[in-house]
Design an enzyme around this catalytic site. Structure first.
Site, PDB file in Angstrom:
ATOM      1  N   LYS A 206      13.756  49.984  -8.276  1.00 42.28           N
ATOM      2  CA  LYS A 206      12.563  50.230  -9.084  1.00 42.28           C
ATOM      3  C   LYS A 206      12.938  50.307 -10.563  1.00 42.28           C
ATOM      4  O   LYS A 206      12.324  49.680 -11.408  1.00 42.28           O
ATOM      5  CB  LYS A 206      11.913  51.540  -8.615  1.00 42.28           C
ATOM      6  CG  LYS A 206      10.655  51.889  -9.364  1.00 42.28           C
ATOM      7  CD  LYS A 206      10.031  53.152  -8.799  1.00 42.28           C
ATOM      8  CE  LYS A 206       8.925  53.644  -9.719  1.00 42.28           C
ATOM      9  NZ  LYS A 206       8.337  54.896  -9.261  1.00 42.28           N
ATOM     10  N   GLU A 212      24.687  52.825  -8.227  1.00 41.27           N
ATOM     11  CA  GLU A 212      25.201  52.215  -6.992  1.00 41.27           C
ATOM     12  C   GLU A 212      24.707  50.782  -6.847  1.00 41.27           C
ATOM     13  O   GLU A 212      25.472  49.863  -6.533  1.00 41.27           O
ATOM     14  CB  GLU A 212      24.736  53.005  -5.763  1.00 41.27           C
ATOM     15  CG  GLU A 212      25.279  54.417  -5.655  1.00 41.27           C
ATOM     16  CD  GLU A 212      24.326  55.465  -6.239  1.00 41.27           C
ATOM     17  OE1 GLU A 212      23.687  55.182  -7.270  1.00 41.27           O
ATOM     18  OE2 GLU A 212      24.260  56.560  -5.663  1.00 41.27           O
ATOM     19  N   GLY A 268       9.476  55.601  -5.237  1.00 42.06           N
ATOM     20  CA  GLY A 268      10.552  54.901  -4.534  1.00 42.06           C
ATOM     21  C   GLY A 268      10.467  55.066  -3.028  1.00 42.06           C
ATOM     22  O   GLY A 268      10.530  54.102  -2.261  1.00 42.06           O
ATOM     23  N   ARG A 269      10.287  56.305  -2.576  1.00 45.07           N
ATOM     24  CA  ARG A 269      10.300  56.554  -1.120  1.00 45.07           C
ATOM     25  C   ARG A 269       8.992  56.160  -0.438  1.00 45.07           C
ATOM     26  O   ARG A 269       8.837  56.328   0.764  1.00 45.07           O
ATOM     27  CB  ARG A 269      10.672  58.014  -0.831  1.00 45.07           C
ATOM     28  CG  ARG A 269       9.841  59.025  -1.581  1.00 45.07           C
ATOM     29  CD  ARG A 269      10.488  60.406  -1.579  1.00 45.07           C
ATOM     30  NE  ARG A 269       9.763  61.339  -2.436  1.00 45.07           N
ATOM     31  CZ  ARG A 269       9.964  61.483  -3.737  1.00 45.07           C
ATOM     32  NH1 ARG A 269      10.883  60.746  -4.337  1.00 45.07           N
ATOM     33  NH2 ARG A 269       9.277  62.348  -4.443  1.00 45.07           N
ATOM     34  N   GLU A 354      13.056  64.756  -0.276  1.00 43.49           N
ATOM     35  CA  GLU A 354      12.997  64.399  -1.703  1.00 43.49           C
ATOM     36  C   GLU A 354      11.584  64.686  -2.230  1.00 43.49           C
ATOM     37  O   GLU A 354      11.405  64.976  -3.408  1.00 43.49           O
ATOM     38  CB  GLU A 354      13.380  62.930  -1.929  1.00 43.49           C
ATOM     39  CG  GLU A 354      13.659  62.620  -3.391  1.00 43.49           C
ATOM     40  CD  GLU A 354      14.364  61.287  -3.636  1.00 43.49           C
ATOM     41  OE1 GLU A 354      15.605  61.262  -3.733  1.00 43.49           O
ATOM     42  OE2 GLU A 354      13.671  60.263  -3.737  1.00 43.49           O
ATOM     43  N   HIS A 385      23.087  65.330  24.547  1.00 44.23           N
ATOM     44  CA  HIS A 385      24.489  65.628  24.848  1.00 44.23           C
ATOM     45  C   HIS A 385      25.233  66.089  23.601  1.00 44.23           C
ATOM     46  O   HIS A 385      26.453  66.081  23.572  1.00 44.23           O
ATOM     47  CB  HIS A 385      25.153  64.395  25.472  1.00 44.23           C
ATOM     48  CG  HIS A 385      24.424  63.944  26.703  1.00 44.23           C
ATOM     49  ND1 HIS A 385      24.723  64.428  27.949  1.00 44.23           N
ATOM     50  CD2 HIS A 385      23.345  63.119  26.851  1.00 44.23           C
ATOM     51  CE1 HIS A 385      23.886  63.887  28.831  1.00 44.23           C
ATOM     52  NE2 HIS A 385      23.037  63.095  28.188  1.00 44.23           N
ATOM     53  N   LYS A 513      23.750  63.099 -11.045  1.00 40.63           N
ATOM     54  CA  LYS A 513      23.995  61.782 -11.670  1.00 40.63           C
ATOM     55  C   LYS A 513      24.623  61.971 -13.048  1.00 40.63           C
ATOM     56  O   LYS A 513      25.569  61.269 -13.412  1.00 40.63           O
ATOM     57  CB  LYS A 513      22.673  61.020 -11.854  1.00 40.63           C
ATOM     58  CG  LYS A 513      22.061  60.470 -10.586  1.00 40.63           C
ATOM     59  CD  LYS A 513      20.853  59.611 -10.949  1.00 40.63           C
ATOM     60  CE  LYS A 513      19.969  59.333  -9.761  1.00 40.63           C
ATOM     61  NZ  LYS A 513      18.688  58.721 -10.109  1.00 40.63           N
TER      62      LYS A 513
HETATM   63  O1  F6P Z   1      17.655  59.255  -5.207  1.00 39.21           O
HETATM   64  C1  F6P Z   1      16.926  59.186  -6.377  1.00 39.21           C
HETATM   65  C2  F6P Z   1      16.142  57.920  -6.495  1.00 39.21           C
HETATM   66  O2  F6P Z   1      15.545  57.919  -7.751  1.00 39.21           O
HETATM   67  C3  F6P Z   1      15.103  57.732  -5.405  1.00 39.21           C
HETATM   68  O3  F6P Z   1      13.927  58.402  -5.586  1.00 39.21           O
HETATM   69  C4  F6P Z   1      14.948  56.256  -5.396  1.00 39.21           C
HETATM   70  O4  F6P Z   1      14.325  55.841  -4.232  1.00 39.21           O
HETATM   71  C5  F6P Z   1      16.385  55.833  -5.495  1.00 39.21           C
HETATM   72  O5  F6P Z   1      16.957  56.769  -6.388  1.00 39.21           O
HETATM   73  C6  F6P Z   1      16.621  54.426  -5.986  1.00 39.21           C
HETATM   74  O6  F6P Z   1      16.066  54.178  -7.234  1.00 39.21           O
HETATM   75  P1  F6P Z   1      15.834  52.718  -7.766  1.00 39.21           P
HETATM   76  O7  F6P Z   1      14.887  52.034  -6.862  1.00 39.21           O
HETATM   77  O8  F6P Z   1      15.272  52.896  -9.154  1.00 39.21           O
HETATM   78  O9  F6P Z   1      17.160  52.024  -7.794  1.00 39.21           O
END
Ligand code: F6P
Length: 549
Positions: A206, A212, A268-269, A354, A385, A513
C-alpha cells in the site's frame, strides 16, 4: 457517548454476569426452551451456533442495549456512508466499496468512489485474462506459469489465505508463491524453484515504503536481470505493482501501465478485496474472484440491515466483548476443522489484533477496560494432539471458534465423517466435561487396583462448561470464503465501536520499525551507539563477532 463502564447496560451486565456464573452452559438448554431459536442462525450456506456459550437470551438483549448505548447502529451507517471513522488518520474505512455490487454510489469527500473501483477491477480482469490466455507473455515470449506475490502484513496474509484455501478452484498451469519475510530464506526458497522467463512478480505494498517488501522486490529484480540477461525495459513483462504510491512504484522501475491502484481508505488488513487480490484472480480466475467479493457483499448487506439481535457479526463482536470485559477471558482460539483454512488463524491474528489491540479511546484517553484478546489457533484435528489438553483441563478458559465444512472439497468421504465427528465432539466435550461420579464409575469398570483408581480419579475429571461457537458451512468455495472473512471483519468493527477505539490505524507497529532503522545503521557501520541498553550492546557484540558479511 458515555464511557463503556459508565453505561447503564454495562452495570446491568455486571450484575447479570454474577447470576449467570452459577449456571452451567448445558443447563441453559433446559432453562431456555427457545435457546436454539434465539442463539443459532442460518444465513446463506452458513449455520452459526452460539448456543454453547455463557450466553442467555437475556445476556444478548443486555449486550444489544450496550451496543445501542455505544451508538453501534449509527457507527455502522457512518462506515457505509464513507465517513472518516479512522479518526487518527482522518480517513474513511471503505473496504465495503471494493465488493459493492449495488447501484448506489459510495462517497468519500463528496466523490463517488465506485467508478475508480470498477475501473481497477476491469484492469485486473483484462490482465488476468491476458495471462491466462497467453496474450501476456514474458519478454522472450514464454507463457507465464509462476506468479510470485511479494508483500507483507495486509498485503500478504489475505491473498495467501485465499489462494491456499481455494486451491481446488485454481486455473491449470499457474502456480503462485508468496514471499513476505525479510529473512532471506523466504525468497531463496521461491527463487530456487521458479523459471525467470516464465515468472511474473507482483510487488504489493500500500505504501511502497515497507522495508521487507522493498528488499525482497529488489532482490527479485536483481535475480531476474542476472538470470535472464534481460534489459531494464524487459522488466515490464515480469513486474507489476499494487499500491497507492505511484511515484515510488515508478522509482522502483514499474511503469504506471503496470500498476494497479488502490486508495488510502482501504486499510492494509482489509485490502484483499482490492487490487491486492490480483494474485487471487490469477490463481483461481477472475470469475471466482468476483464470487469471493459477492460472498462478502451479501454479508455487508446483512450487517447493515439486519436487526442487531439477528445480526451475526454483531453477535460475534458482542460475545467477545462479553468474554473480555465481564468474564476476563483474554485469549481466543480459532480452530478450523478444514485443512483448507489452515492459514485462517494467521490471517485473523492481524485482522483482530492489529485492529483492536489498542488502549486509547476516541477522546484520546487511556481506557480502563481490556480490549482485544490474544488470537491464536491451528487446524483440527492436529491441534487436538497439541494444545487441547489445556483447553479441556488447564486453568485458563479459552473461548473457541470451531469451523467446518459439511461437504469436503476432497474425495474421501470416510475421512470427512471422522473429521466432522471430531469437530462436533470437541465442542460437546468442552461443554459437558466429565464429573467425579462419571469418572469413578468408569474407573470401577477398568480393572485397575483400588489405590491406582483413587490416585487417577482427580486427573480424569473434566470440569466442562467451557464455551465455544460452531461455524458450519455447506462447502468451502469462493463465495462462502468471502462471506466468512466479511463476518470476521465486521465483528472486529463491532468490538472497536463498543470499546470506543480506532480499529483502522496501527501506530503500535511504528516504534519497532524506527528502532530497527537505528540498529541497522549500527550494524552497517559496525559501531554501537552510546545510548543503547547494555543488553542490546551485548547482542550487537555477539552478532559482530559471529557474522562476517
Ligand atoms: O504491519 C504494519 C503494516 O502497516 C500493516 O498494517 C500493513 O498491512 C503492512 O504493514 C504492509 O504495509 P504495506 O502494504 O504498506 O507494505
Amino acid at each position: 457517548m458515555a464511557k463503556l463502564a459508565e453505561t447503564l447496560a454495562f452495570k446491568q451486565l455486571r450484575e447479570h454476569k454474577r447470576s449467570l456464573e452459577s449456571v452451567r452452559i448445558f443447563d441453559l438448554f433446559l432453562l431456555e426452551p427457545k435457546r436454539l431459536e434465539n442463539l443459532t442462525f442460518e444465513f446463506d450456506d452458513f449455520l452459526f451456533d452460539f448456543s454453547k456459550n455463557h450466553l442467555s437470551y437475556q445476556t444478548l438483549n443486555l449486550l444489544i442495549d450496550l451496543a445501542k448505548e455505544q451508538n453501534l447502529p449509527e457507527k455502522i451507517e457512518q462506515m457505509f456512508n464513507g465517513e472518516k471513522i479512522n479518526f487518527t488518520e482522518h480517513r474513511a474505512a471503505l473496504h465495503i466499496a471494493l465488493r459493492n455490487f449495488g447501484a448506489q454510489p459510495i462517497k468519500v469527500d463528496g466523490w463517488d468512489v465506485m467508478p475508480k473501483v470498477n475501473s481497477v477491477l476491469l484492469k485486473m480482469r483484462n490482465f488476468t485474462e491476458m495471462v491466462h490466455n497467453g496474450f501476456w507473455r514474458g519478454f522472450r515470449g514464454d507463457r507465464i506459469t509462476d506468479v510470485v506475490h511479494i508483500g507483507i502484513g495486509g498485503s500478504d496474509l489475505g491473498p495467501r489465505l485465499v489462494c491456499d484455501a481455494l486451491e481446488y478452484y485454481r486455473k491449470p498451469n499457474i502456480t503462485v508463491h508468496f514471499v513476505s519475510n525479510v529473512d532471506g530464506n523466504d525468497i531463496q526458497k521461491v527463487l530456487r524453484v521458479v523459471n525467470p522467463f516464465r515468472t511474473l512478480f507482483i510487488i504489493a505494498s500500500k505504501s511502497f515504503t515497507t522495508q521487507e517488501t522493498l528488499i525482497n522486490a529488489n532482490t527479485a529484480k536483481e535475480w531476474f536481470l542476472l538470470n535472464t540477461n534481460a534489459m531494464e525495459k524487459d522488466l515490464a513483462k515480469h513486474f507489476v505493482a499494487i499500491s497507492t504510491n505511484e511515484e515510488a512504484c515508478q522509482k522502483f522501475g514499474i511503469p504506471t501501465e503496470n500498476m494497479f491502484h488502490f486508495w488510502n481508505w482501504v486499510g492494509g488488513r482489509f485490502s484483499l478485496w482490492s487490487a491486492i487480490g490480483l494474485v487471487i484472480a490469477l490463481y483461481i480466475g477472475f470469475e471466482n474472484f468476483q464470487n469471493l467479493l459477492e460472498g462478502a457483499y451479501v454479508v455487508d448487506k446483512h450487517f447493515r440491515y439486519e436487526p442487531l439481535e439477528r445480526n451475526i457479526p454483531v453477535i460475534m463482536g458482542l460475545l467477545n466483548v462479553w468474554y473480555t470485559n465481564f468474564w476476563n477471558y483474554h485469549t481466543q482460539a480459532i480452530v478450523p476443522y478444514d485443512l483448507q483454512l489452515r492459514l485462517l488463524p494467521d490471517y485473523l491474528q492481524q485482522l483482530i489484533m492489529e485492529s483492536n489491540g489498542k488502549r486509547v479511546n476516541s477522546q484520546g484517553e487511556e481506557v480502563d477496560y481490556h480490549t482485544s484478546p490474544v488470537i491464536w489457533g491451528k487446524v483440527g484435528t492436529d491441534c487436538q494432539h497439541s494444545f487441547f489438553q489445556l483447553l479441556h483441563q488447564g486453568t485458563q478458559v479459552v473461548p473457541i471458534d470451531f469451523l467446518a465444512p459439511a461437504e469436503p472439497v476432497h474425495s474421501f468421504p470416510n475421512h470427512h465423517e471422522v473429521l466432522i465427528s471430531n469437530f462436533i465432539a470437541q465442542s460437546e466435550a468442552l461443554m459437558l466435561g466429565k464429573n467425579k461420579e462419571e469418572v469413578a464409575k468408569e474407573l470401577s469398570q477398568s480393572g485397575l487396583e483400588v489405590l491406582e483408581r483413587t490416585e487417577l480419579l482427580p486427573h480424569k475429571i473434566f470440569h466442562g462448561n467451557r464455551p465455544s461457537t460452531s461455524i458450519f458451512y455447506k462447502k468451502l468455495n469462493p463465495k462462502t470464503l468471502g462471506s466468512l472473512l466479511a463476518f470476521y471483519e465486521h465483528r472486529v468493527f463491532v468490538e472497536g465501536v463498543l470499546w470506543d477505539i480506532n480499529s483502522f490505524d496501527q501506530w503500535g507497529v511504528e516504534l519497532g520499525k524506527q528502532i530497527a532503522k537505528k540498529v541497522l545503521k549500527q550494524i552497517e557501520n559496525r559501531r554501537i551507539d552510546k545510548d543503547v541498553s547494555p543488553s542490546t550492546k551485548l547482542l550487537l557484540e555477539f552478532f559482530f563477532k559471529n557474522f562476517k558479511r
